[in-house]
Design an enzyme around this catalytic site. Structure first.
Site, PDB file in Angstrom:
ATOM      1  N   LEU A   1      -2.871  45.558  61.332  1.00  0.00           N
ATOM      2  CA  LEU A   1      -4.137  46.262  61.176  1.00  0.00           C
ATOM      3  C   LEU A   1      -4.919  45.630  60.030  1.00  0.00           C
ATOM      4  O   LEU A   1      -4.341  45.112  59.073  1.00  0.00           O
ATOM      5  CB  LEU A   1      -3.893  47.746  60.863  1.00  0.00           C
ATOM      6  CG  LEU A   1      -3.182  48.590  61.930  1.00  0.00           C
ATOM      7  CD1 LEU A   1      -2.928  49.993  61.397  1.00  0.00           C
ATOM      8  CD2 LEU A   1      -3.983  48.643  63.221  1.00  0.00           C
ATOM      9  N   ASP A   2      -6.249  45.705  60.123  1.00  0.00           N
ATOM     10  CA  ASP A   2      -7.095  45.284  59.014  1.00  0.00           C
ATOM     11  C   ASP A   2      -6.785  46.119  57.782  1.00  0.00           C
ATOM     12  O   ASP A   2      -6.252  47.234  57.881  1.00  0.00           O
ATOM     13  CB  ASP A   2      -8.581  45.473  59.357  1.00  0.00           C
ATOM     14  CG  ASP A   2      -9.016  44.652  60.550  1.00  0.00           C
ATOM     15  OD1 ASP A   2      -8.362  43.639  60.851  1.00  0.00           O
ATOM     16  OD2 ASP A   2     -10.022  45.035  61.184  1.00  0.00           O
ATOM     17  N   ARG A   3      -7.160  45.621  56.630  1.00  0.00           N
ATOM     18  CA  ARG A   3      -6.944  46.353  55.375  1.00  0.00           C
ATOM     19  C   ARG A   3      -7.438  47.796  55.482  1.00  0.00           C
ATOM     20  O   ARG A   3      -6.734  48.736  55.105  1.00  0.00           O
ATOM     21  CB  ARG A   3      -7.687  45.646  54.233  1.00  0.00           C
ATOM     22  CG  ARG A   3      -7.540  46.378  52.901  1.00  0.00           C
ATOM     23  CD  ARG A   3      -8.668  46.019  51.937  1.00  0.00           C
ATOM     24  NE  ARG A   3      -8.650  44.632  51.527  1.00  0.00           N
ATOM     25  CZ  ARG A   3      -8.012  44.171  50.441  1.00  0.00           C
ATOM     26  NH1 ARG A   3      -7.349  45.002  49.669  1.00  0.00           N
ATOM     27  NH2 ARG A   3      -8.065  42.899  50.143  1.00  0.00           N
TER      28      ARG A   3
END
Length: 287
Positions: free
Chosen positions: A126-128
């Site tokens: 997942l993205d940050r």
């Protein structure tokens, strides 16, 4: 496992019956990681009825990241896989200029505390600033089997997102290739020369000027949901990189809420869920 494949070679059982990759079989040969009836066994030898085949799935490996005592929300764990609910504002992997406070640091500490091989093998990412479920394999074979499920669609990820505007079509699919913008190291865009990306969506609820969507991915391109929804004219709330506006949230309103997979060893189905975090719930309370 006790094998009933009498007359088969050990390698054939590993490859065809247990789903081991060629690379993993080669690795087991090098390390002597296969025992039959407690004894070292050449993989080209044939098994006899009732033989007990044992495979060492753990190797002398490590992840070059310092473990940190960061609390993690464990949704599911056994000796083969770990599934955690990642909070927003946390990287999955350390970066050269951000070596600490990532999911990898937290998981490695958890592993060491529980006598587990300290290797971080995330299968989904997942993205940050995207929250939600992340699947982590505890050994290389589980990682191979789960990664294969991403390709076949047996590992399915579902997301909840709040987007700007009222999405007119109650359900639909977006099949548009994605490539990196030439003038940015981060931003992606819809481009015919990019890699194929497919997103399915359903309207869950209409809000005051916004829409709550449930989305499912069949591919896993960087920023896929964010790029696709922005291209449709409905950027995610809080996603300023792709045209969204901050509305009671300072990150994209995107959460991986459900994962369905087949257990990499038993083959049994697993359905795991993570509730919406508080910062996305606040959007509902302000409308």
């Amino acid at each position: 496992m006790k094998t009933t494949e009498a007359g088969f070679t050990a390698e054939k059982v590993l490859r065809q019956n247990l789903g081991f990759s060629r690379g993993m079989v080669r690795r087991l040969k090098r390390t002597g990681g296969v025992l039959v009836n407690g004894q070292a066994f050449y993989l080209n030898r044939r098994l006899q009825e009732g033989d007990l085949l044992c495979v060492n799935l753990h190797f002398d490996e490590f992840t070059d990241a310092p473990p940190q005592p960061i609390p993690i929300d464990i949704v599911y764990e056994d000796e083969h896989i770990l599934v955690v609910d990642k909070p927003p504002d946390m990287l999955v992997h350390p970066l050269k200029h951000e070596p600490l406070d990532t999911l990898a640091n937290a998981v490695l500490y958890h592993y060491i505390e529980n006598n587990t091989e300290p290797v971080f093998r995330p299968v989904s990412r997942l993205d940050r600033n995207t929250s939600g479920l992340v699947v982590v394999a505890k050994h290389a074979h589980a990682g191979f089997r789960l990664t294969s499920q991403l390709g076949t669609g047996e590992l399915r990820r579902e997301y909840l997102a709040v987007v700007h505007g009222l999405v007119a079509q109650k359900q639909g699919s977006i099949d548009l290739s994605i490539a990196r913008c030439r003038d940015s190291k981060i931003k992606q865009m819809v481009h015919p020369d990019g890699r194929r990306a497919q997103t399915f969506y359903n309207v869950e609820e209409y809000l005051a000027g916004n829409t709550l969507l449930k989305l499912r991915l069949t591919t896993g391109r960087t920023h896929q949901i964010r790029v696709h929804m922005s291209h449709l004219g409905h950027p995610l709330v809080g996603d300023t990189l792709y045209g969204g506006r901050e509305e009671e949230i300072n990150r994209q309103a995107l959460h991986c809420c459900r994962i369905r997979l087949l257990h990499p060893i038993t083959g049994g189905p697993l359905v795991l869920e993570a509730p919406l975090p508080e910062d996305i719930r606040r959007i509902f309370n302000k409308i």
